[in-house]
Design a protein around this motif. Structure first.
Motif, PDB file in Angstrom:
ATOM      1  N   VAL A  75       3.619 -33.456  -2.078  1.00  0.00           N
ATOM      2  CA  VAL A  75       4.032 -32.112  -1.661  1.00  0.00           C
ATOM      3  C   VAL A  75       3.001 -31.076  -2.084  1.00  0.00           C
ATOM      4  CG1 VAL A  75       6.500 -32.598  -1.585  1.00  0.00           C
ATOM      5  CG2 VAL A  75       5.454 -31.921  -3.746  1.00  0.00           C
ATOM      6  N   TYR A  76       2.939 -30.003  -1.299  1.00  0.00           N
ATOM      7  CA  TYR A  76       1.906 -28.982  -1.493  1.00  0.00           C
ATOM      8  C   TYR A  76       2.517 -27.610  -1.393  1.00  0.00           C
ATOM      9  CZ  TYR A  76      -2.146 -26.035  -0.330  1.00  0.00           C
ATOM     10  OH  TYR A  76      -3.089 -25.042  -0.310  1.00  0.00           O
ATOM     11  N   CYS A  77       2.038 -26.709  -2.234  1.00  0.00           N
ATOM     12  CA  CYS A  77       2.457 -25.309  -2.184  1.00  0.00           C
ATOM     13  C   CYS A  77       1.210 -24.438  -2.309  1.00  0.00           C
ATOM     14  CB  CYS A  77       3.449 -24.994  -3.295  1.00  0.00           C
ATOM     15  SG  CYS A  77       4.010 -23.267  -3.321  1.00  0.00           S
ATOM     16  N   GLU A  78       0.894 -23.721  -1.232  1.00  0.00           N
ATOM     17  CA  GLU A  78      -0.297 -22.870  -1.252  1.00  0.00           C
ATOM     18  C   GLU A  78      -0.010 -21.519  -1.889  1.00  0.00           C
ATOM     19  OE1 GLU A  78      -3.941 -21.401   1.632  1.00  0.00           O
ATOM     20  OE2 GLU A  78      -2.405 -22.747   2.380  1.00  0.00           O
ATOM     21  N   LYS A  79       1.193 -21.004  -1.672  1.00  0.00           N
ATOM     22  CA  LYS A  79       1.545 -19.736  -2.265  1.00  0.00           C
ATOM     23  C   LYS A  79       3.055 -19.631  -2.399  1.00  0.00           C
ATOM     24  CE  LYS A  79       1.395 -17.287   2.177  1.00  0.00           C
ATOM     25  NZ  LYS A  79       0.794 -16.158   2.912  1.00  0.00           N
ATOM     26  N   ILE A  80       3.487 -18.807  -3.305  1.00  0.00           N
ATOM     27  CA  ILE A  80       4.913 -18.538  -3.532  1.00  0.00           C
ATOM     28  C   ILE A  80       5.282 -17.261  -2.791  1.00  0.00           C
ATOM     29  CG2 ILE A  80       6.669 -17.910  -5.232  1.00  0.00           C
ATOM     30  CD1 ILE A  80       6.000 -20.765  -5.540  1.00  0.00           C
ATOM     31  N   VAL A  81       6.303 -17.351  -1.977  1.00  0.00           N
ATOM     32  CA  VAL A  81       6.802 -16.157  -1.290  1.00  0.00           C
ATOM     33  C   VAL A  81       7.801 -15.478  -2.202  1.00  0.00           C
ATOM     34  CG1 VAL A  81       8.013 -15.263   0.721  1.00  0.00           C
ATOM     35  CG2 VAL A  81       6.469 -17.227   0.962  1.00  0.00           C
ATOM     36  N   GLN A  82       7.479 -14.284  -2.662  1.00  0.00           N
ATOM     37  CA  GLN A  82       8.350 -13.578  -3.594  1.00  0.00           C
ATOM     38  C   GLN A  82       9.543 -12.967  -2.853  1.00  0.00           C
ATOM     39  OE1 GLN A  82       7.869 -13.848  -6.725  1.00  0.00           O
ATOM     40  NE2 GLN A  82       5.780 -14.643  -6.724  1.00  0.00           N
TER      41      GLN A  82
END
Length: 434
Positions: free
Chosen positions: A427-434
């Motif tokens: 799994v990959y997460c490029e950015k966190i959406v606040q």
């Protein structure tokens, strides 16, 4: 696992661990520590004399006391030794008590904390020794696992030698395909975990290249294309790998790091390891040294090539091998900024952080009772020093980021799918959406 509303940050999560059960697995690990100490008597006495014998008796007493506390469900007691993290552990023990309104105890408190505490208490017994204060109680098991995986390691290194030679000569055009292959080999290397087997033998004996093709259908979520798109746009850049197991898995991780450098996807690789023996098979600096020693003692062109190459990378700083006490702390990673802001800031300099294995995954998602369809980026609870990827075979009953109905479908096929290490996620997460 029952799916309910997403848990709050303070929610308790108690694993079921139906296979094997917690009460079977954890005491067996402690018992094997005692057995290792007993079987080491001869060489320790020969090397250290009566001081060594005295230390072994002290260690055996600490382990026996720990096992008794565990089997009788006692409350967790403060740690007393000379390590620099003692205050951190004892302060957190007080914090957990105040937060939950009761003293933490074996098998009833949040399991991430209790399981980490067990390994810290084992290390306490070692720290109290005079001449054996650097003794690795899991060393024998880790070294055997490496030796038992010798054939699979040789196959992998011979293959990588061909890949690297082609890259060095400019003859390779399929970097994209090779990236996914080496990432998948690193992912499935995580099956070799001694803590999930209670310290029993768990080596890689089959060809890892064949295994990747056979196991592709068992990857429940595969974000490797997204990782490739991100990394290829940033290349060459800094990549961090938070290591998990020694033995075969460590070799797969070193092979991945080598490929990233040789393919000019990475300009530097930071390898993060444990400061002391942890979860039976986790990597320490001594494990890296033993792996290199093993390579040098074998009559293998590939082993000779890579041990020289990797030592040079460590010497010239293009690779760094780093330890930090956070990796042997009880905290979920969403608490890193609070307790270890220096590490969080340092990781922020990376273009991609690869987290290996089950424990790293559990800490990423806080070991909480998330519905399986919870978005992975949401389950990180704000932890995001840099774009990150988790390569993990499932050995604990939690997972996020799955599609609706996917968990139910897999459960019909394999009722132990969450804990037997036969299924995986990348799994990959490029950015966190606040």
């Amino acid at each position: 696992m029952e799916e309910n509303n997403p848990p709050s940050l303070s929610a308790k999560f108690k694993h079921s661990f139906a296979y094997p059960t917690v009460k079977e697995r954890m005491p067996s690990i402690v018992a094997r520590v005692a057995d290792t100490a007993f079987r080491s008597k001869s060489w320790i006495k020969e090397k250290y004399g009566e001081d060594g014998s005295h230390d072994l008796k002290s260690l055996a007493g600490c382990v026996s006391k720990l096992r008794n506390e565990m089997m009788t469900g006692k409350v967790l007691v403060p740690i007393h030794d000379g390590r620099s993290d003692v205050q951190l552990w004892n302060d957190y023990l007080k914090e957990v008590t105040e937060r939950d309104g009761e003293e933490p105890a074996w098998f009833i408190s949040p399991w991430l904390y209790v399981e980490c505490y067990m390994y810290r208490r084992i290390q306490e017994g070692v720290e109290k020794c005079h001449v054996l204060h650097k003794f690795d109680v899991f060393m024998e098991q880790k070294q055997k696992a490496l030796l038992d995986s010798a054939q699979a390691i040789l196959i992998l290194l011979n293959y990588l030698m061909t890949v690297v030679n082609d890259l060095d000569s400019g003859e390779t055009t399929n970097t994209h395909k090779l990236f996914k292959q080496l990432m998948q080999i690193s992912l499935w290397g995580n099956k070799c975990d001694l803590s999930i087997s209670g310290g029993q033998d768990n080596a890689q004996t089959s060809c890892p290249l064949d295994q990747v093709n056979k196991l592709r259908e068992f990857v429940l979520r595969d974000d490797l294309e997204q990782v490739w798109q991100h990394l290829s746009c940033k290349a060459p850049c800094r990549v961090d790998i938070v290591l998990d197991n020694a033995g075969f898995e460590l070799v797969t991780d070193l092979c991945l790091a080598e490929f990233l450098m040789s393919a000019k996807l990475a300009s530097s690789v930071h390898l993060h390891a444990k400061a002391f023996p942890w979860f039976v098979s986790d990597v320490t600096k001594d494990d890296l040294d033993y792996t290199f020693q093993h390579f040098m003692q074998n009559n293998s062109m590939a082993m000779d090539m890579f041990v020289k190459r990797w030592k040079e990378r460590l010497e010239d700083g293009s690779w760094t091998f780093e330890v930090h006490e956070f990796w042997t702390s009880p905290f979920p990673y969403c608490d890193m900024k609070k307790y270890m802001p220096d590490l969080y800031t340092e990781l922020g300099n990376s273009s991609l952080i690869i987290f290996k294995g089950d424990l790293n995954y559990r800490k990423l998602v806080g070991d909480r009772n998330w519905p399986t369809t919870t978005p992975f980026e949401e389950s990180l609870c704000g932890f995001h020093p840099a774009p990150l990827c988790a390569l993990r075979t499932l050995k604990a009953d939690l997972v996020t980021g799955l599609e609706e109905g996917q968990a139910e479908k897999v459960k019909k096929q394999d009722k132990h799918w969450m804990i037997n290490g036969n299924w995986a996620v990348a799994v990959y997460c490029e950015k966190i959406v606040q």
